[in-house]
Design an enzyme around this catalytic site. Structure first.
Site, PDB file in Angstrom:
ATOM      1  CG  HIS A 261      -0.398  -0.027   2.531  1.00 53.66           C
ATOM      2  ND1 HIS A 261       0.100   1.093   3.148  1.00 53.66           N
ATOM      3  CD2 HIS A 261      -0.226  -1.043   3.420  1.00 53.66           C
ATOM      4  CE1 HIS A 261       0.536   0.774   4.356  1.00 53.66           C
ATOM      5  NE2 HIS A 261       0.363  -0.529   4.542  1.00 53.66           N
TER       6      HIS A 261
ATOM      7  CG  ASP B 281      -2.581   4.139   2.641  1.00 55.79           C
ATOM      8  OD1 ASP B 281      -2.209   3.083   2.108  1.00 55.79           O
ATOM      9  OD2 ASP B 281      -3.478   4.180   3.500  1.00 55.79           O
TER      10      ASP B 281
ATOM     11  CG  ASP C 145       2.624  -0.049   7.805  1.00 52.40           C
ATOM     12  OD1 ASP C 145       2.334  -0.675   6.783  1.00 52.40           O
ATOM     13  OD2 ASP C 145       1.780   0.288   8.652  1.00 52.40           O
TER      14      ASP C 145
ATOM     15  CD  GLU D 198      -3.277  -1.535   4.991  1.00 52.64           C
ATOM     16  OE1 GLU D 198      -3.486  -2.569   5.620  1.00 52.64           O
ATOM     17  OE2 GLU D 198      -2.767  -0.520   5.532  1.00 52.64           O
ATOM     18  CD  GLU D 199      -1.680   1.963   7.504  1.00 55.59           C
ATOM     19  OE1 GLU D 199      -2.445   1.473   8.345  1.00 55.59           O
ATOM     20  OE2 GLU D 199      -0.493   1.612   7.369  1.00 55.59           O
TER      21      GLU D 199
ATOM     22  CD  GLU E  92       0.829  -4.108   5.603  1.00 55.54           C
ATOM     23  OE1 GLU E  92       1.617  -3.520   6.393  1.00 55.54           O
ATOM     24  OE2 GLU E  92      -0.158  -3.569   5.086  1.00 55.54           O
TER      25      GLU E  92
ATOM     26  CG  HIS F 158       0.489   2.397  12.412  1.00 55.06           C
ATOM     27  ND1 HIS F 158      -0.844   2.041  12.498  1.00 55.06           N
ATOM     28  CD2 HIS F 158       0.886   1.988  11.193  1.00 55.06           C
ATOM     29  CE1 HIS F 158      -1.202   1.439  11.376  1.00 55.06           C
ATOM     30  NE2 HIS F 158      -0.171   1.382  10.567  1.00 55.06           N
TER      31      HIS F 158
HETATM   32 ZN   LIG Z   1       0.730  -1.450   6.345  1.00 54.26          ZN
END
Ligand SMILES: [Zn+2]
Length: 386
Positions: free
Chosen positions: A71, A73, A103, A135-136, A163, A357
């Site tokens: 992903h 984003d 990530d 995705e997030e 991931e 994150h």
């Molecule tokens: Zn991810």
């Protein structure tokens, strides 16, 4: 190869592709590089025209082959205390720091660095690159990508979702269902609670019911569950309401999620909450204010990745990584969406979810090197059919 990958990753980190913002510049960059290696590139924009998926193919136009997916984003950096600029990749102590390094732009950069090599190696089965948006915020882009693969009758056989798993081979994860529940009550003076409908109070009762269900779910885990924790979880992520002490707040909003280990758990929670609203909360709210409402918006309901007896992707990745067993993870990915299209899927990528994150997100260089080694071995396999 690692130097190429670092350069690409540094470029990718500089695109601040926070889910709320456009990812078009990054997609254009990826498209450029892949087209430069001879890939057929398809860009699909969303309805706003501000975000896009990229699907690119090296090799023949036929069924089978493998999808390398990531992903584009990243999560926001708001309220996080970073040592260095999160959108400038910085190398310190064998680690690459920056938002999205683990990530999951590290994996994307590694696949891109390998693309020219893959272009030489690819033979009778294609190699696809699938880079998605949002995705997030609930795997929105991957949902659109899946629709387009169905419409274009593209049927890859295998998929690797990169991931961060520290290059462990993951064959299962829970689903991820995200909801926003909004309460509309009636404003009033704080001195006369009975004349208003306090949306904050109803929101708190709603949350309290969710927490009851969360406790009950712990006793409902299947005995064979290998998940950690083995049961379905619920998290209340945000609660917004009100402005000052002496006003009855007319609106409230709860952002919450659950991670089902089985579909029946998700149904159990949704049914219970619908009944609680219809039988208890709404009648009480409407006694004072007939127009009171509780509405739940589905932000995303992402399928889990269900471990299966036969999984060719698992077999190949176990061989390439040399690890001697698979794992499950508690976090959601786009893997279930690819699995629902009939592909054999694993999640395997560089970096640790522990750094995802967070402030000072990083990707260890040795993780990136391991990922490249696996992709190099995969390149040699491309000569054989799968
Ligand atoms: Zn991810």
């Amino acid at each position: 190869m690692i130097e190429d990958t670092k350069r690409i990753l540094s470029d990718l980190i500089a695109f601040p592709t926070v889910s709320a913002d456009s990812n078009l510049e990054m997609i254009a960059y990826l498209a450029d590089r892949l087209a430069g290696c001879g890939a057929k590139v398809d860009i699909q924009t969303d309805e706003t025209g501000r975000k896009a998926n990229l699907f690119a193919t090296l090799g023949p136009d036929c069924d089978g082959g493998i999808v390398l997916s990531g992903h584009s984003d990243v999560v926001p950096v708001t309220d996080q205390d970073w040592t260095s600029d999160p959108f400038v990749m910085t190398e310190r102590d064998g680690r690459l720091y920056g938002r999205g390094t683990c990530d999951m732009k590290g994996f994307i950069a590694a696949t891109l660095a390998m693309a020219p090599t893959f272009a030489q190696q690819v033979q009778d089965k294609p190699v696809h690159f699938a880079f998605t948006y949002d995705e997030e915020t609930g795997c929105i882009g991957a949902g659109q990508l899946a629709q387009s693969l169905i419409a274009r009758e593209i049927k890859p056989r295998l998929a690797i979702i990169g991931e961060p798993t520290e290059m462990r081979v993951i064959e299962g994860h829970k689903g991820c269902c995200e909801y926003t529940t909004r309460f509309q009550g009636l404003e009033g003076h704080g001195s006369a609670p009975d004349l208003g409908v306090n949306a904050a109070e109803y929101a708190v009762r709603y949350v309290s019911r969710l927490l009851d269900l969360r406790d009950r779910l712990q006793g409902m885990a299947p005995e064979t569950s290998r998940f950690e924790p083995p049961w379905t979880t619920i998290n209340v992520g945000a609660l917004h309401s009100g402005s000052v002490h002496n006003v009855i707040p007319p609106k409230a909003q709860i952002d919450w999620e659950m991670r089902p280990v089985q579909t029946s758990d998700a149904d159990f929670v949704k049914d219970a909450m619908t009944r609680y609203c219809n039988d208890v909360l709404l009648p009480a709210m409407r006694r004072v204010h007939p127009d009171a409402t509780i509405e739940t918006e589905v932000i995303g309901e992402v399928a889990g990745l269900v471990p299966t007896e036969v999984n060719e992707a698992r077999q190949i990745l176990l061989e390439l990584t040399g690890v001697n067993g698979t794992d499950l993870v508690p976090f959601g990915t786009e893997a279930g969406i690819f699995q629902s299209l009939g592909m054999d899927v694993v999640v395997c990528g560089p970096g640790s979810i522990n750094q995802a994150h967070k402030a000072d997100e990083y990707l260890a260089l040795d993780q990136l090197a391991q990922c490249l080694t696996v992709l190099e071995k995969l390149g040699h396999k491309l000569k054989r059919s799968h």
